[in-house]
Design a protein around this motif. Structure first.
Motif, PDB file in Angstrom:
ATOM      1  N   GLY A 197       0.801  -1.211   0.000  1.00  0.00           N
ATOM      2  CA  GLY A 197       0.000   0.000   0.000  1.00  0.00           C
ATOM      3  C   GLY A 197       0.835   1.262   0.000  1.00  0.00           C
ATOM      4  O   GLY A 197       2.063   1.223   0.157  1.00  0.00           O
ATOM      5  N   PRO A 198       0.184   2.396  -0.183  1.00  0.00           N
ATOM      6  CA  PRO A 198       0.889   3.671  -0.273  1.00  0.00           C
ATOM      7  C   PRO A 198       1.250   4.228   1.097  1.00  0.00           C
ATOM      8  O   PRO A 198       0.781   3.739   2.129  1.00  0.00           O
ATOM      9  CB  PRO A 198      -0.146   4.572  -0.952  1.00  0.00           C
ATOM     10  CG  PRO A 198      -1.455   4.066  -0.412  1.00  0.00           C
ATOM     11  CD  PRO A 198      -1.280   2.563  -0.338  1.00  0.00           C
ATOM     12  N   VAL A 199       2.090   5.244   1.083  1.00  0.00           N
ATOM     13  CA  VAL A 199       2.264   6.084   2.260  1.00  0.00           C
ATOM     14  C   VAL A 199       1.415   7.329   2.026  1.00  0.00           C
ATOM     15  O   VAL A 199       1.402   7.884   0.927  1.00  0.00           O
ATOM     16  CB  VAL A 199       3.749   6.444   2.516  1.00  0.00           C
ATOM     17  CG1 VAL A 199       4.363   7.202   1.361  1.00  0.00           C
ATOM     18  CG2 VAL A 199       3.891   7.252   3.797  1.00  0.00           C
TER      19      VAL A 199
ATOM     20  N   GLY B  35      -1.513  13.955   0.526  1.00  0.00           N
ATOM     21  CA  GLY B  35      -0.426  13.547  -0.358  1.00  0.00           C
ATOM     22  C   GLY B  35      -0.277  12.038  -0.318  1.00  0.00           C
ATOM     23  O   GLY B  35      -0.217  11.453   0.770  1.00  0.00           O
ATOM     24  N   ILE B  36      -0.241  11.408  -1.478  1.00  0.00           N
ATOM     25  CA  ILE B  36      -0.162   9.945  -1.563  1.00  0.00           C
ATOM     26  C   ILE B  36       0.996   9.554  -2.469  1.00  0.00           C
ATOM     27  O   ILE B  36       1.111  10.059  -3.591  1.00  0.00           O
ATOM     28  CB  ILE B  36      -1.475   9.341  -2.104  1.00  0.00           C
ATOM     29  CG1 ILE B  36      -2.643   9.694  -1.170  1.00  0.00           C
ATOM     30  CG2 ILE B  36      -1.345   7.829  -2.266  1.00  0.00           C
ATOM     31  CD1 ILE B  36      -3.997   9.236  -1.691  1.00  0.00           C
ATOM     32  N   VAL B  37       1.841   8.654  -1.990  1.00  0.00           N
ATOM     33  CA  VAL B  37       2.934   8.105  -2.796  1.00  0.00           C
ATOM     34  C   VAL B  37       2.739   6.599  -2.865  1.00  0.00           C
ATOM     35  O   VAL B  37       2.666   5.921  -1.838  1.00  0.00           O
ATOM     36  CB  VAL B  37       4.311   8.459  -2.205  1.00  0.00           C
ATOM     37  CG1 VAL B  37       5.423   7.794  -3.007  1.00  0.00           C
ATOM     38  CG2 VAL B  37       4.501   9.973  -2.201  1.00  0.00           C
ATOM     39  N   GLU B  38       2.646   6.086  -4.081  1.00  0.00           N
ATOM     40  CA  GLU B  38       2.320   4.683  -4.316  1.00  0.00           C
ATOM     41  C   GLU B  38       3.544   3.778  -4.150  1.00  0.00           C
ATOM     42  O   GLU B  38       4.691   4.240  -4.161  1.00  0.00           O
ATOM     43  CB  GLU B  38       1.730   4.521  -5.710  1.00  0.00           C
ATOM     44  CG  GLU B  38       0.461   5.323  -5.957  1.00  0.00           C
ATOM     45  CD  GLU B  38      -0.727   4.824  -5.147  1.00  0.00           C
ATOM     46  OE1 GLU B  38      -0.635   3.730  -4.548  1.00  0.00           O
ATOM     47  OE2 GLU B  38      -1.748   5.543  -5.110  1.00  0.00           O
ATOM     48  N   PRO B  39       3.310   2.455  -3.993  1.00  0.00           N
ATOM     49  CA  PRO B  39       4.407   1.513  -3.750  1.00  0.00           C
ATOM     50  C   PRO B  39       5.539   1.565  -4.774  1.00  0.00           C
ATOM     51  O   PRO B  39       6.713   1.450  -4.395  1.00  0.00           O
ATOM     52  CB  PRO B  39       3.706   0.156  -3.772  1.00  0.00           C
ATOM     53  CG  PRO B  39       2.324   0.458  -3.316  1.00  0.00           C
ATOM     54  CD  PRO B  39       1.992   1.797  -3.892  1.00  0.00           C
TER      55      PRO B  39
ATOM     56  N   HIS C 299      -7.079   7.523   8.432  1.00  0.00           N
ATOM     57  CA  HIS C 299      -8.374   7.104   7.893  1.00  0.00           C
ATOM     58  C   HIS C 299      -8.305   6.943   6.372  1.00  0.00           C
ATOM     59  O   HIS C 299      -8.844   5.969   5.829  1.00  0.00           O
ATOM     60  CB  HIS C 299      -9.463   8.102   8.258  1.00  0.00           C
ATOM     61  CG  HIS C 299     -10.789   7.769   7.656  1.00  0.00           C
ATOM     62  ND1 HIS C 299     -11.506   6.649   7.989  1.00  0.00           N
ATOM     63  CD2 HIS C 299     -11.514   8.408   6.680  1.00  0.00           C
ATOM     64  CE1 HIS C 299     -12.617   6.605   7.276  1.00  0.00           C
ATOM     65  NE2 HIS C 299     -12.645   7.654   6.480  1.00  0.00           N
ATOM     66  N   ARG C 300      -7.641   7.879   5.693  1.00  0.00           N
ATOM     67  CA  ARG C 300      -7.550   7.768   4.228  1.00  0.00           C
ATOM     68  C   ARG C 300      -6.792   6.506   3.823  1.00  0.00           C
ATOM     69  O   ARG C 300      -7.218   5.780   2.923  1.00  0.00           O
ATOM     70  CB  ARG C 300      -6.856   9.004   3.653  1.00  0.00           C
ATOM     71  CG  ARG C 300      -6.610   8.941   2.140  1.00  0.00           C
ATOM     72  CD  ARG C 300      -7.904   8.888   1.334  1.00  0.00           C
ATOM     73  NE  ARG C 300      -8.648  10.113   1.447  1.00  0.00           N
ATOM     74  CZ  ARG C 300      -8.482  11.164   0.623  1.00  0.00           C
ATOM     75  NH1 ARG C 300      -7.600  11.105  -0.364  1.00  0.00           N
ATOM     76  NH2 ARG C 300      -9.202  12.259   0.790  1.00  0.00           N
ATOM     77  N   ARG C 301      -5.691   6.238   4.486  1.00  0.00           N
ATOM     78  CA  ARG C 301      -4.920   5.053   4.119  1.00  0.00           C
ATOM     79  C   ARG C 301      -5.683   3.765   4.431  1.00  0.00           C
ATOM     80  O   ARG C 301      -5.691   2.821   3.635  1.00  0.00           O
ATOM     81  CB  ARG C 301      -3.566   5.028   4.834  1.00  0.00           C
ATOM     82  CG  ARG C 301      -2.682   3.920   4.271  1.00  0.00           C
ATOM     83  CD  ARG C 301      -1.318   3.831   4.900  1.00  0.00           C
ATOM     84  NE  ARG C 301      -0.546   2.847   4.159  1.00  0.00           N
ATOM     85  CZ  ARG C 301      -0.683   1.538   4.304  1.00  0.00           C
ATOM     86  NH1 ARG C 301      -1.548   1.052   5.169  1.00  0.00           N
ATOM     87  NH2 ARG C 301       0.041   0.712   3.564  1.00  0.00           N
TER      88      ARG C 301
END
Length: 202
Positions: free
Chosen positions: A27-29, A72-76, A146-148
């Motif tokens: 999953g993302p950070v 802000g989302i950074v994918e695997p 919550h978003r993650r």
């Protein structure tokens, strides 16, 4: 619970920043930046780890209604390319940048949970244990967590064997057993040792 007047000492438009998902194998950070309103701050803000999933969901919804929120989302794949530290720094930067998008103005001061700051132009202070000291950081920790969690619960529908709806991508026994049996998915962080080892041929 953080004291409301803590953030006021840093001046107007204080943004709190925190992240979720540095340690999981999949999953993302996700990072969140939150500027709380002058009035009407939801009661019960605290370190997200001290709250139940139900309370986090309720508070996150209320924060989206009353506060300025950036995500802000950074994918695997990018985590593997940058490493998790720099991916976390990028997620935080994206979250604060999002506060400035769509006509928003830059925060006057950014409070970041932890002991390191991203390489950015914002005036900022790192606060160890900030989610227990700053209401804005506590709010950011709730929104990010919550978003993650929502992302991982949705991903679990496509990969039910990993039980992500429960473990959220962390390396618990069930997840590790599934990883050894089925191998990694596109959502796994292949640079993390347990995932890399599961990718090796027997």
């Amino acid at each position: 619970m953080p004291k409301r007047n803590h953030d006021a000492a840093w001046g107007p438009l204080v943004a709190g920043v925190d992240e979720a998902g540095r340690g999981p194998l999949a999953g993302p950070v996700v990072a969140a930046a939150v500027i709380l309103p002058a009035k009407g701050v939801p009661r019960g803000l605290d370190d997200s780890k001290k709250l139940t999933a139900k309370v986090r969901a309720e508070l996150s919804a209320r924060l989206h209604e009353c506060a300025r929120v950036g995500i802000g989302i950074v994918e695997p794949e990018e985590i593997d390319r940058l490493n998790i530290y720099w991916a976390t720094m990028k997620a935080m930067t994206l979250a604060v940048d999002a506060l400035c998008a769509d006509g928003g103005c830059a925060p006057g001061h950014v409070l970041v949970d932890g002991n390191r700051l991203p390489r950015w132009s914002y005036v900022a202070t790192a606060i160890v244990g900030g989610d227990a000291k700053s209401p804005a950081i506590a709010a950011a920790s709730i929104v990010a967590k919550h978003r993650r969690d929502t992302i991982m619960i949705a991903a679990s529908e496509s990969h039910p064997e990993y039980n992500w709806h429960s473990n959220k991508g962390y390396g618990c026994r069930h997840h590790m057993a599934a990883l050894r049996e089925y191998g990694p998915t596109p959502l796994h962080r292949r640079s993390f040792a347990p995932v890399a080892q599961a990718s090796l041929p027997l």
